[in-house]
Write an enzyme that holds these catalytic residues in place. Structure first.
Site, PDB file in Angstrom:
ATOM      1  N   HIS A 120       0.861  -1.651   0.339  1.00  0.00           N
ATOM      2  CA  HIS A 120      -0.344  -0.150  -0.067  1.00  0.00           C
ATOM      3  C   HIS A 120       0.628   1.554   0.359  1.00  0.00           C
ATOM      4  O   HIS A 120       0.500   1.870  -1.021  1.00  0.00           O
ATOM      5  CB  HIS A 120      -1.102  -0.407   1.282  1.00  0.00           C
ATOM      6  CG  HIS A 120      -1.432   1.654   1.531  1.00  0.00           C
ATOM      7  ND1 HIS A 120      -3.344   1.189   1.130  1.00  0.00           N
ATOM      8  CD2 HIS A 120      -1.553   2.382   2.011  1.00  0.00           C
ATOM      9  CE1 HIS A 120      -3.583   2.249   1.587  1.00  0.00           C
ATOM     10  NE2 HIS A 120      -2.549   3.105   1.794  1.00  0.00           N
ATOM     11  N   GLU A 121       1.552   1.326   0.700  1.00  0.00           N
ATOM     12  CA  GLU A 121       2.703   2.007   1.097  1.00  0.00           C
ATOM     13  C   GLU A 121       3.690   2.823  -0.136  1.00  0.00           C
ATOM     14  O   GLU A 121       3.437   3.803  -0.959  1.00  0.00           O
ATOM     15  CB  GLU A 121       3.804   2.520   1.958  1.00  0.00           C
ATOM     16  CG  GLU A 121       3.290   2.028   3.177  1.00  0.00           C
ATOM     17  CD  GLU A 121       1.942   3.181   3.410  1.00  0.00           C
ATOM     18  OE1 GLU A 121       2.059   4.671   3.438  1.00  0.00           O
ATOM     19  OE2 GLU A 121       1.335   3.535   4.446  1.00  0.00           O
ATOM     20  N   HIS A 124       1.419   5.146  -3.236  1.00  0.00           N
ATOM     21  CA  HIS A 124       2.025   6.288  -2.278  1.00  0.00           C
ATOM     22  C   HIS A 124       3.006   6.444  -2.904  1.00  0.00           C
ATOM     23  O   HIS A 124       3.006   7.996  -3.824  1.00  0.00           O
ATOM     24  CB  HIS A 124       1.655   6.579  -1.084  1.00  0.00           C
ATOM     25  CG  HIS A 124       0.710   6.443  -0.440  1.00  0.00           C
ATOM     26  ND1 HIS A 124      -0.866   6.547  -0.932  1.00  0.00           N
ATOM     27  CD2 HIS A 124      -0.087   5.666   0.941  1.00  0.00           C
ATOM     28  CE1 HIS A 124      -1.963   6.520  -0.578  1.00  0.00           C
ATOM     29  NE2 HIS A 124      -1.588   5.612   1.147  1.00  0.00           N
ATOM     30  N   HIS A 130      -5.021   7.978  -2.109  1.00  0.00           N
ATOM     31  CA  HIS A 130      -6.065   7.094  -1.582  1.00  0.00           C
ATOM     32  C   HIS A 130      -6.961   6.778  -2.282  1.00  0.00           C
ATOM     33  O   HIS A 130      -7.986   7.507  -3.200  1.00  0.00           O
ATOM     34  CB  HIS A 130      -6.909   6.725   0.057  1.00  0.00           C
ATOM     35  CG  HIS A 130      -5.910   7.060   1.109  1.00  0.00           C
ATOM     36  ND1 HIS A 130      -5.376   7.429   1.988  1.00  0.00           N
ATOM     37  CD2 HIS A 130      -5.071   5.878   1.097  1.00  0.00           C
ATOM     38  CE1 HIS A 130      -4.183   7.161   2.947  1.00  0.00           C
ATOM     39  NE2 HIS A 130      -4.060   6.024   2.009  1.00  0.00           N
ATOM     40  N   ASP A 232     -20.028 -20.065   1.762  1.00  0.00           N
ATOM     41  CA  ASP A 232     -20.880 -20.712   1.003  1.00  0.00           C
ATOM     42  C   ASP A 232     -22.553 -20.093   1.529  1.00  0.00           C
ATOM     43  O   ASP A 232     -23.458 -20.417   0.863  1.00  0.00           O
ATOM     44  CB  ASP A 232     -20.174 -21.698   0.693  1.00  0.00           C
ATOM     45  CG  ASP A 232     -19.564 -22.241  -0.305  1.00  0.00           C
ATOM     46  OD1 ASP A 232     -19.195 -21.305  -1.055  1.00  0.00           O
ATOM     47  OD2 ASP A 232     -18.735 -23.456   0.295  1.00  0.00           O
ATOM     48  N   ASP A 329     -29.304 -19.967  -3.453  1.00  0.00           N
ATOM     49  CA  ASP A 329     -28.575 -19.603  -3.058  1.00  0.00           C
ATOM     50  C   ASP A 329     -28.130 -19.215  -1.409  1.00  0.00           C
ATOM     51  O   ASP A 329     -26.961 -18.892  -0.544  1.00  0.00           O
ATOM     52  CB  ASP A 329     -27.899 -18.139  -4.156  1.00  0.00           C
ATOM     53  CG  ASP A 329     -28.005 -18.459  -5.270  1.00  0.00           C
ATOM     54  OD1 ASP A 329     -27.914 -19.696  -5.005  1.00  0.00           O
ATOM     55  OD2 ASP A 329     -28.098 -17.174  -5.652  1.00  0.00           O
TER      56      ASP A 329
END
Lengths: 368, 79
Positions: A120-121, A124, A130, A232, A329
């Site tokens: 993540h960093e 940047h 972000h 599920d 489902d």
């Protein structure tokens, strides 16, 4: 992107690791950081070269509280790390809060996976700001997930700065978070949890609280790092105050939001035959104490009190629940009414009269 | 009526958070204005995180503010 679309002018970007955290073996730190850079080089023409002395584009360090950039960390929790967008001096530099407990796996409360935070960093450090997509790596809040961490949003963002990687095969990005008002939306599983309704879909779940207007969408891994990304089926047993979550041939029990010790267990412990590899939907009928387990075109009935499977099952869904088709489902039960979900349709079913009483869009439960 | 300790803590957390990540200026901007500005910054933050945009410090908003996160501001030039 940051304002003015800040980026490195060259595709050859250097990095240097200035120090190490005490939480991990330096080799593990090297590996986590290298892998985190690779996440971005796989989808762009960027190449990363490690320097051991001098000034690199991305200077990486671990520090606590005020650590030299007048941008202090805050002790354990809260801020985990920060990085500066491409530029001279501090530009590209990436700092990790040494007061955090860094790990190379996903386990433990208040422990943070260095690879994920670093990936993540470094986003940047390469020019990404972000993202508001909760499924993207550049979302500002920490969460652990398995597999290739970039989403479509991340890849489109970085490639609009640097272009595509001409040498690599395509990586399968994580899909964007499901849209609750997509008319074709279907659900993986639904359960109650102490008065709340939890709806599972892909890597996310929605949480509906009766006293809150807004509906939260969160990554499953953010709340339950040990539960697989795909649920599920799920149901609540209010008598025992547990929620059972099914994924493949395993099941987990939750007490509140905590996983009960001794889980996961195999679903066959319930008395299902070994040929059953996945449960499509599960629902507890409070009035009878039975739990219905839907598998393909059939369903079983599990007696919670006796902890045994009722005899005479499996039975045909189509025959016993006329009007809903032959597969389910997700399922929920409220005051004599079963809500059976299949694809984008919700069947409201009067369980006593064995009759469909209304048909709605599945996402009507999400106020759409 | 005075704010309870819990509410005060929430407000302090929010002020710190909004100053850090949403460029809320430090200090009062004159009576009345500070509160308006805070509501506006809370709205910005709620919009970013796809929360319900109320401008108020509701539980979900505070919960997001309390989560572990990256120190880079969400909507600001890093300087």
């Amino acid at each position: 992107h940051f304002p003015r679309d800040l980026k490195w002018e060259s595709t050859n970007v250097t990095f240097r690791i200035l120090n190490y955290t005490a939480d991990l073996n330096p080799k593990d730190v090297d590996r986590a950081l290298r892998n985190a850079l690779s996440v971005w080089s796989k989808v762009t023409p960027l190449k990363f070269q490690r320097l051991y002395t001098g000034n690199a584009d991305i200077m990486i360090s671990f520090g606590s509280k005020e650590h030299g950039d007048h941008n202090p960390f805050d002790g354990p929790g809260g801020l985990l790390a920060h990085a500066y967008p491409p530029g001279k001096g501090l530009g590209g530099d990436t700092h990790f809060d040494e007061d955090e407990n860094w790990t190379k796996d996903s386990h433990g409360n208040k422990k943070f996976n260095l690879f994920f935070v670093a990936a993540h960093e470094f986003g940047h450090a390469l020019g990404m700001a972000h993202s508001s997509d909760p499924g993207s790596l550049m979302y500002p809040v920490y969460s652990y997930a398995q597999g290739f961490p970039l989403s479509v949003d991340d890849i489109e963002g970085i490639q609009s700065l640097y272009g595509k990687n001409p040498d690599h095969e395509k990586f399968k990005p994580k899909p964007v978070a499901p849209d609750k008002c997509d008319p074709e939306l279907s659900f993986d599983a639904i359960t109650e949890l102490r008065g709340e309704t939890i709806i599972f879909k892909d890597r996310f779940y929605w949480r509906i609280h009766p006293n809150m207007i807004e509906i939260e969408q969160t990554l499953i891994k953010s709340t339950w790092p040990d539960i697989p990304n795909k649920v599920d089926a799920a149901y609540e047993n209010p008598e025992k105050d547990i929620v059972i979550i099914f994924s493949g041939i395993r099941m987990w029990a939750l007490n509140g939001y905590n996983i009960v010790d001794g889980f996961p267990k195999y679903i066959h412990k319930l008395g299902l035959p070994k040929r059953v590899r996945k449960i499509d939907a599960a629902v507890n009928i409070r009035d009878t104490g039975k739990t219905l387990l839907f598998v393909d075109e059939e369903y079983w009935s599990y007696d919670e009190q006796m902890a045994t499977m009722d005899s005479g099952y499996p039975r045909s869904i189509e025959e016993d629940f006329p009007g809903i088709g032959d597969e389910v489902d997700a399922a929920a039960y409220h005051y004599g009414y079963l809500s059976l979900y299949h694809k984008h349709t919700q069947f409201e079913y009067n369980y006593d009269a064995r009759k469909v009483i209304s048909i709605l869009r599945a996402n009507s439960i999400l106020n759409c | 009526k005075p704010l309870s300790t819990e509410e005060t803590n929430k407000v302090l957390l929010a002020e710190k958070y909004l100053r850090r990540f949403y460029r809320m200026p430090v200090g009062l901007q004159g009576e009345g204005k500070a509160s308006d500005l805070m509501h506006q910054k809370i709205r910005e933050m709620q919009e970013f995180f796809r929360l319900e945009v109320t401008g108020n410090l509701d539980d979900n908003t505070v919960k997001v503010m309390e989560m572990a996160r990256c120190g880079v501001p969400d909507v600001a030039e890093y300087n």
